[in-house]
Design an enzyme around this catalytic site. Structure first.
Site, PDB file in Angstrom:
ATOM      1  N   ASP A 130     -24.430 -36.242  -8.369  1.00 13.80           N
ATOM      2  CA  ASP A 130     -24.270 -37.122  -9.527  1.00 13.80           C
ATOM      3  C   ASP A 130     -25.193 -36.675 -10.669  1.00 13.80           C
ATOM      4  OD1 ASP A 130     -23.088 -39.245 -10.838  1.00 13.80           O
ATOM      5  OD2 ASP A 130     -24.220 -40.803  -9.809  1.00 13.80           O
ATOM      6  N   HIS A 131     -25.290 -37.504 -11.694  1.00 16.18           N
ATOM      7  CA  HIS A 131     -26.003 -37.220 -12.939  1.00 16.18           C
ATOM      8  C   HIS A 131     -27.171 -36.228 -12.804  1.00 16.18           C
ATOM      9  CE1 HIS A 131     -24.132 -40.531 -15.276  1.00 16.18           C
ATOM     10  NE2 HIS A 131     -24.018 -41.078 -14.071  1.00 16.18           N
ATOM     11  N   GLU A 203     -29.910 -46.255 -14.450  1.00 13.81           N
ATOM     12  CA  GLU A 203     -29.402 -45.721 -13.190  1.00 13.81           C
ATOM     13  C   GLU A 203     -30.326 -44.625 -12.709  1.00 13.81           C
ATOM     14  OE1 GLU A 203     -26.359 -45.188 -10.063  1.00 13.81           O
ATOM     15  OE2 GLU A 203     -27.017 -46.789 -11.370  1.00 13.81           O
ATOM     16  N   HIS A 247     -24.122 -48.670 -16.751  1.00 14.57           N
ATOM     17  CA  HIS A 247     -24.499 -48.747 -15.338  1.00 14.57           C
ATOM     18  C   HIS A 247     -25.037 -50.138 -15.017  1.00 14.57           C
ATOM     19  CE1 HIS A 247     -25.047 -44.151 -15.430  1.00 14.57           C
ATOM     20  NE2 HIS A 247     -24.033 -44.415 -14.628  1.00 14.57           N
ATOM     21  N   HIS A 284     -17.422 -43.940 -15.316  1.00 17.44           N
ATOM     22  CA  HIS A 284     -18.794 -44.228 -14.909  1.00 17.44           C
ATOM     23  C   HIS A 284     -19.104 -45.705 -15.121  1.00 17.44           C
ATOM     24  CE1 HIS A 284     -20.906 -40.059 -14.771  1.00 17.44           C
ATOM     25  NE2 HIS A 284     -19.698 -40.014 -14.256  1.00 17.44           N
ATOM     26  N   ASN A 306     -17.065 -43.920 -10.266  1.00 13.55           N
ATOM     27  CA  ASN A 306     -18.330 -44.060  -9.569  1.00 13.55           C
ATOM     28  C   ASN A 306     -18.631 -45.525  -9.255  1.00 13.55           C
ATOM     29  OD1 ASN A 306     -18.493 -41.338 -10.056  1.00 13.55           O
ATOM     30  ND2 ASN A 306     -20.329 -41.439 -11.325  1.00 13.55           N
TER      31      ASN A 306
END
Length: 377
Positions: A130-131, A203, A247, A284, A306
């Site tokens: 992820d990110h 996040e 998020h 997202h 996600n």
């Protein structure tokens, strides 16, 4: 991972055969971690059929098992993904991580664990990181090095895909760095996910809660610039375009999602290229989203979404409910409502309460699959 016939758990004519047909064309006949052409065919099938494959952030073997359990119960593909912080946690918080070494170790260990157990769950699994912000590129470099080593040995990368999140940088730099890495990833048939525009909220230690509102919405020109830079390298890229995503979970009305923008982005690119619905989008900040917004996003080409905050809560709530139901048995090793000398081992044994968390998380994973139409009908 390859065999000459479909797995015995998938019968010809069954609802699950539809996505298996897409995999069979890429010579994948058994449950496994799918990569390369097979993974891309699965995403293409999802986009064509109007469903998305949910991606769940995992930090332990327990949370991985919960996500895989839901996939097994539904007979549907799922994505297991690791964040930088989640990877470090997987390896162990006692380890130094000043050079991302614990995050590299944890992500690789988690990926290898998923590869070991995925076949037993009977469904295709996508492995993703992820990110990854600019300051975390050493983590990305470490995973990519392992992918190259794994490819040399097995003919495929360890992971299915990786995400570069350089949305905090100027768009030109964001796209240029993505293109640089994508040229290295393409020979391995790795899928690149990138973000243009910013996902708000907090996040994994990244705080975008104070960004200006206009940065929460991409423009057609922003997204097309990504396509222009990446499509000559490989078709295997996905775009997390911003349409108000945040998020975390917030009260209704505090977040203004505009998933209709995704359709506008598609049409802009169609006019430029003549290709029908060319983008593969990622949703997202999916936790807490209205089901109507999810449906609109699916129609516009979202193939991956996600989910993290909702499954975190579900995992905790499973434990919370167990504790409340058995509080009198969890105050000491000896002594409970039945008797002062009665043992409580069967209640505080971690296998008991961790399992309750897994069941609750698996249920929430299944709900996400249903929301994304990732079900057999």
């Amino acid at each position: 991972q390859l065999s000459s016939s479909p797995p015995p758990t998938v019968r010809a004519g069954s609802a699950a055969m539809a996505y298996w047909d897409a995999l069979n064309k890429c010579k994948v006949y058994e449950a496994c971690v799918v990569t390369g052409d097979a993974a891309w065919a699965l995403y293409a099938f999802a986009k064509k059929e109007g469903f998305a494959i949910p991606a769940f952030n995992c930090t332990t073997t327990s949370s991985i098992n919960a996500a895989l359990e839901a996939g097994k119960n539904l007979n549907r593909p799922v994505t297991i993904q690791f964040s930088h912080g989640g990877s470090a946690f997987f390896a162990g918080k006692a380890l130094a991580n000043d050079k991302c070494q614990a995050s590299i170790l944890g992500a690789v260990a988690g990926a290898r664990y998923v590869r070991q157990v995925a076949p037993a769950y009977g469904v295709p699994v996508i492995l993703h990181s992820d990110h990854c912000a600019k300051k975390l590129l050493p983590w990305f470099d470490g995973m990519l090095k392992v992918d190259e080593q794994f490819f040399a040995e097995h003919g495929e990368p360890l992971f299915t895909s990786h995400m570069l999140d350089l949305s905090e940088e100027p768009d030109e730099e964001n796209i240029a760095i993505c293109a640089q890495y994508f040229k290295r990833m393409a020979p391995l048939k790795l899928i690149l996910e990138m973000e243009i525009g910013i996902t708000g909220g907090v996040e994994d230690g990244v705080d975008n809660s104070g960004v200006s509102k206009e940065k929460l919405y991409s423009t057609p020109e922003d997204v097309y610039a990504v396509y222009q830079a990446l499509s000559p390298i490989s078709e295997k890229f996905m775009i997390a375009a911003a349409f108000g995503n945040v998020h975390g979970v917030y009260k209704p009305g505090n977040v203004k999602l505009r998933p209709e923008l995704l359709e506008q982005f598609q049409k802009y690119c169609e006019e430029k290229t003549g290709a029908a619905k060319p983008y593969f989008f990622v949703f997202h900040g999916g936790s807490g989203s209205e089901k109507g917004d999810i449906a609109t996003a699916l129609q516009a080409g979202v193939a991956k979404m996600n989910v993290d905050t909702d499954t975190q809560w579900a995992y905790w709530e499973g434990l919370l409910k167990f504790y409340k139901a058995n509080e009198g048995y969890l105050q000491g090793q000896i002594g409970n409502p039945i008797g002062a000398d009665k043992p409580n081992k069967s209640y505080y044994d971690p296998r008991k309460w961790v399992r309750e968390s897994e069941v609750a998380m698996a249920s929430r994973v299944a709900e996400s699959c249903r929301d994304l139409r990732n079900i057999n009908v």
